[in-house]
Design an enzyme around this catalytic site. Structure first.
Site, PDB file in Angstrom:
ATOM      1  CB  CYS A   1     -10.831  -2.747   0.725  1.00 52.59           C
ATOM      2  SG  CYS A   1     -10.249  -2.138  -0.866  1.00 52.59           S
TER       3      CYS A   1
ATOM      4  CD  GLU B   1      -1.467   4.754   4.631  1.00 50.62           C
ATOM      5  OE1 GLU B   1      -1.024   5.631   5.398  1.00 50.62           O
ATOM      6  OE2 GLU B   1      -2.155   3.782   5.012  1.00 50.62           O
TER       7      GLU B   1
ATOM      8  CD  GLU C   1      -5.521  -5.907  -1.288  1.00 50.19           C
ATOM      9  OE1 GLU C   1      -4.945  -4.811  -1.185  1.00 50.19           O
ATOM     10  OE2 GLU C   1      -6.342  -6.311  -0.457  1.00 50.19           O
TER      11      GLU C   1
ATOM     12  CG  ASN D   1      -0.427  -0.239   2.516  1.00 53.45           C
ATOM     13  OD1 ASN D   1       0.582  -0.933   2.667  1.00 53.45           O
ATOM     14  ND2 ASN D   1      -1.048   0.325   3.536  1.00 53.45           N
TER      15      ASN D   1
HETATM   16  N1  THU Z   1      -5.327  -1.455   2.544  1.00 55.50           N
HETATM   17  C1  THU Z   1      -4.788  -2.270   1.586  1.00 55.50           C
HETATM   18  O1  THU Z   1      -3.655  -2.075   1.138  1.00 55.50           O
HETATM   19  N2  THU Z   1      -5.565  -3.294   1.126  1.00 55.50           N
HETATM   20  C2  THU Z   1      -6.813  -3.584   1.573  1.00 55.50           C
HETATM   21  O2  THU Z   1      -7.481  -4.449   1.020  1.00 55.50           O
HETATM   22  C3  THU Z   1      -7.343  -2.890   2.728  1.00 55.50           C
HETATM   23  C4  THU Z   1      -6.654  -1.614   3.087  1.00 55.50           C
HETATM   24  C5  THU Z   1      -4.511  -0.334   3.036  1.00 55.50           C
HETATM   25  C6  THU Z   1      -4.983   1.021   2.569  1.00 55.50           C
HETATM   26  C7  THU Z   1      -4.453   1.935   3.642  1.00 55.50           C
HETATM   27  O3  THU Z   1      -3.136   2.305   3.298  1.00 55.50           O
HETATM   28  C8  THU Z   1      -4.402   1.053   4.886  1.00 55.50           C
HETATM   29  O4  THU Z   1      -4.539  -0.284   4.439  1.00 55.50           O
HETATM   30  C9  THU Z   1      -5.496   1.351   5.887  1.00 55.50           C
HETATM   31  O5  THU Z   1      -6.740   1.342   5.300  1.00 55.50           O
END
Ligand code: THU
Length: 135
Positions: A85, A43, A54, A41
């Site tokens: 998510c 941000e 993903e 991820n």
């Molecule tokens: N996040 C993911 O990378 N994948 C998911 O399926 C759920 C959430 C990340 C996004 C954000 O950087 C952190 O988790 C908190 O939501």
């Protein structure tokens, strides 16, 4: 259990750019050719611009010239295996047959790694797919 993919997801999880949530996620896709593509991820200070692990792994696969997922692994820290998510479920489904396994893992506080597995169809029942556009 799909150990190599989980290991790669775990490696990239530690490279996540998660300075706002502190929630580190790694993902690894195995494509039709058997290659592995990992992502974490990323941000942003403008929170909604955040890219999930993903999504990052899938983008790597497409940039690598492939469009079929054979398996995917997602991992996070904590005591509950990471569940993709809603938006990522739809993105996985774009490139995956209904029976494609989604391996969900977590690295517990104790260091123990927990795993769960289910299919993408179980995670995203009644998905919106290309058939709707062709009717
Ligand atoms: N996040 C993911 O990378 N994948 C998911 O399926 C759920 C959430 C990340 C996004 C954000 O950087 C952190 O988790 C908190 O939501």
């Amino acid at each position: 259990m799909w150990e190599v993919g989980v290991m790669q997801a775990r490696t990239v999880m530690d490279r996540a750019y998660a300075r706002y949530s502190g929630f580190y996620v790694g993902a690894c896709v195995m494509s039709e050719s058997g290659k592995l593509y990992a992502g974490c991820n990323v941000e942003n200070v403008s929170y909604s611009l955040t890219v999930c692990a993903e999504t990052c792994a899938i983008a790597q696969m497409v940039a690598g010239g492939e469009v079929k997922i054979k398996a995917i692994s997602v991992i996070c820290y904590g005591n509950k295996p990471c569940s993709p998510c809603g938006a990522c479920r739809q993105r996985i489904a774009e490139f995956a047959a209904p029976d494609v396994p989604v391996y969900m893992s977590c690295v517990c506080d104790s260091g123990k790694v927990l795993h769960e597995v289910c299919t993408i169809a179980e995670l995203l029942p009644g998905q919106f797919d290309a058939a709707f556009l062709n009717e």
